[in-house]
Design an enzyme around this catalytic site. Structure first.
Site, PDB file in Angstrom:
ATOM      1  N   CYS A  87      -6.025 -15.789 -32.419  1.00  0.00           N
ATOM      2  CA  CYS A  87      -6.322 -17.146 -32.543  1.00  0.00           C
ATOM      3  C   CYS A  87      -7.764 -17.039 -32.948  1.00  0.00           C
ATOM      4  O   CYS A  87      -8.249 -16.807 -34.182  1.00  0.00           O
ATOM      5  CB  CYS A  87      -5.971 -17.926 -31.423  1.00  0.00           C
ATOM      6  SG  CYS A  87      -5.967 -19.734 -31.828  1.00  0.00           S
ATOM      7  N   HIS A 172      -0.389 -16.741 -30.757  1.00  0.00           N
ATOM      8  CA  HIS A 172      -0.576 -15.948 -29.355  1.00  0.00           C
ATOM      9  C   HIS A 172       0.469 -14.951 -28.944  1.00  0.00           C
ATOM     10  O   HIS A 172       1.594 -15.535 -28.616  1.00  0.00           O
ATOM     11  CB  HIS A 172      -0.901 -16.988 -28.488  1.00  0.00           C
ATOM     12  CG  HIS A 172      -2.101 -17.767 -28.525  1.00  0.00           C
ATOM     13  ND1 HIS A 172      -3.096 -17.195 -28.104  1.00  0.00           N
ATOM     14  CD2 HIS A 172      -2.370 -18.968 -28.892  1.00  0.00           C
ATOM     15  CE1 HIS A 172      -4.203 -18.457 -28.189  1.00  0.00           C
ATOM     16  NE2 HIS A 172      -3.719 -19.161 -28.858  1.00  0.00           N
ATOM     17  N   GLU A 174       0.679 -13.313 -26.447  1.00  0.00           N
ATOM     18  CA  GLU A 174       0.803 -12.845 -25.035  1.00  0.00           C
ATOM     19  C   GLU A 174       1.654 -13.829 -24.441  1.00  0.00           C
ATOM     20  O   GLU A 174       2.031 -13.571 -23.188  1.00  0.00           O
ATOM     21  CB  GLU A 174      -0.538 -12.865 -24.429  1.00  0.00           C
ATOM     22  CG  GLU A 174      -1.179 -14.271 -24.514  1.00  0.00           C
ATOM     23  CD  GLU A 174      -2.089 -14.399 -25.801  1.00  0.00           C
ATOM     24  OE1 GLU A 174      -2.823 -15.341 -25.863  1.00  0.00           O
ATOM     25  OE2 GLU A 174      -1.734 -13.861 -26.897  1.00  0.00           O
ATOM     26  N   SER A 225     -14.839  -1.177   7.489  1.00  0.00           N
ATOM     27  CA  SER A 225     -14.944  -2.332   8.264  1.00  0.00           C
ATOM     28  C   SER A 225     -13.878  -3.110   8.874  1.00  0.00           C
ATOM     29  O   SER A 225     -13.847  -3.848   9.695  1.00  0.00           O
ATOM     30  CB  SER A 225     -15.779  -3.432   7.316  1.00  0.00           C
ATOM     31  OG  SER A 225     -14.844  -3.848   6.284  1.00  0.00           O
ATOM     32  N   GLY A 226     -12.605  -2.187   8.374  1.00  0.00           N
ATOM     33  CA  GLY A 226     -11.418  -2.726   8.837  1.00  0.00           C
ATOM     34  C   GLY A 226     -10.818  -3.927   7.600  1.00  0.00           C
ATOM     35  O   GLY A 226      -9.619  -4.171   7.808  1.00  0.00           O
ATOM     36  N   GLY A 227     -11.589  -3.890   6.553  1.00  0.00           N
ATOM     37  CA  GLY A 227     -11.059  -4.984   5.707  1.00  0.00           C
ATOM     38  C   GLY A 227     -10.230  -4.203   4.486  1.00  0.00           C
ATOM     39  O   GLY A 227     -10.408  -2.767   4.697  1.00  0.00           O
ATOM     40  N   ASP A 229     -10.678  -3.457   1.236  1.00  0.00           N
ATOM     41  CA  ASP A 229     -11.260  -2.592   0.340  1.00  0.00           C
ATOM     42  C   ASP A 229     -11.829  -1.202   1.018  1.00  0.00           C
ATOM     43  O   ASP A 229     -11.542  -0.107   0.470  1.00  0.00           O
ATOM     44  CB  ASP A 229     -12.748  -3.300  -0.149  1.00  0.00           C
ATOM     45  CG  ASP A 229     -12.220  -4.287  -1.005  1.00  0.00           C
ATOM     46  OD1 ASP A 229     -11.093  -4.444  -1.462  1.00  0.00           O
ATOM     47  OD2 ASP A 229     -13.274  -5.147  -1.330  1.00  0.00           O
TER      48      ASP A 229
END
Length: 259
Positions: A87, A172, A174, A225-227, A229
């Protein structure tokens, strides 16, 4: 992200403001190719650090002639890499390479019948329904390009320069409204030489290989940290180096009571 030991083929998608940009990335990943989405004005060094094998230019709400309209970054064409413009991305590609873009006689929004009228690398079809959303369109092809498709309201619905592996679509691919859209994207990736090797499992395997290459036999310390990530990162490192890893819990003060 550090791409220093990156091994898989990757595609850089430049976002020019389309509501479908995230969907383009999803379709590329569904085709088992790794990709990342960047703002069109992201620093060149950040985009090129991905070491992309190809670029995809998203659509966008602007006219290429609007004051301050997003422009095609110089490094895209200078790279010599394959490009797919969608586009607004098609219009930018045409304008940047010596073609001409003009306002459409009739703004086109919605489903349109597209007819493939010349041999095409990415459109291996004869006729299909596609989703259009544009006020401008390419009126004159850039040198080296050939028109490969048309619709009732758009004489240049797709153009290609196979020698330079430059492809562009006014519609488009997609969105679900476009028939065979996933196939069209896969055809571009194949033409660009992008290997279909990206899967969640391959990402894990690649991460483990990179950690082993970086660490060798050295000890590793991970702050957790326990998170999500830090926990996932620690788990991957442990799978890579086992007892070489020592984890240290860092109490950030943000844990819930009892955790």
């Amino acid at each position: 992200m550090d791409y220093g030991l990156w091994t898989m083929d990757a595609v850089a998608i430049l976002d020019f403001g389309s509501q479908y940009s995230q969907l383009i990335a999803r379709r590329v990943r569904e085709a088992q190719a790794y990709c990342e989405l960047f703002p069109y004005d992201a620093p060149a060094e950040k985009v090129l650090a991905l070491q992309p094998r190809a670029f995809i230019l998203s659509g966008g709400p602007n006219s290429v002639y609007d004051p301050g309209a997003p422009q095609l970054p110089d490094y895209v064409l200078k790279s010599g890499l394959p490009v797919l413009g969608i586009c607004y991305g098609m219009q930018l590609l045409a304008q940047s390479l010596g073609g001409h873009v003009q306002a459409s006689p009739h703004r086109e929004y919605g489903r349109a019948q597209v007819h493939v009228n010349a041999p095409s690398v990415v459109l291996r079809l004869s006729s299909f329904v596609a989703w259009m959303s544009h006020g401008d369109q390419v009126e004159r092809l850039p040198p080296g390009f050939r028109a490969v498709a048309e619709s009732d309201n758009c004489a240049l619905a797709a153009m290609e320069d196979p020698a330079r592996k430059l492809f562009a679509l006014q519609f488009h691919p997609e969105v679900n409204h476009t028939e065979h859209g996933r196939e069209i994207i896969r055809n571009f990736l194949a033409a660009a030489g992008v290997k279909a090797e990206w899967t969640p499992r391959s990402v894990v395997a690649d991460a483990i290989e990179k950690v082993r290459a970086q660490v060798g036999s050295a000890p590793v310390v991970a702050a957790v940290s326990g998170g999500v990530d830090s926990s996932v990162a620690a788990a991957l490192v442990h799978r890579a180096v086992g007892e070489q890893l020592t984890c240290i819990f860092v109490d950030t003060g943000l844990m819930r009571a009892g955790e």
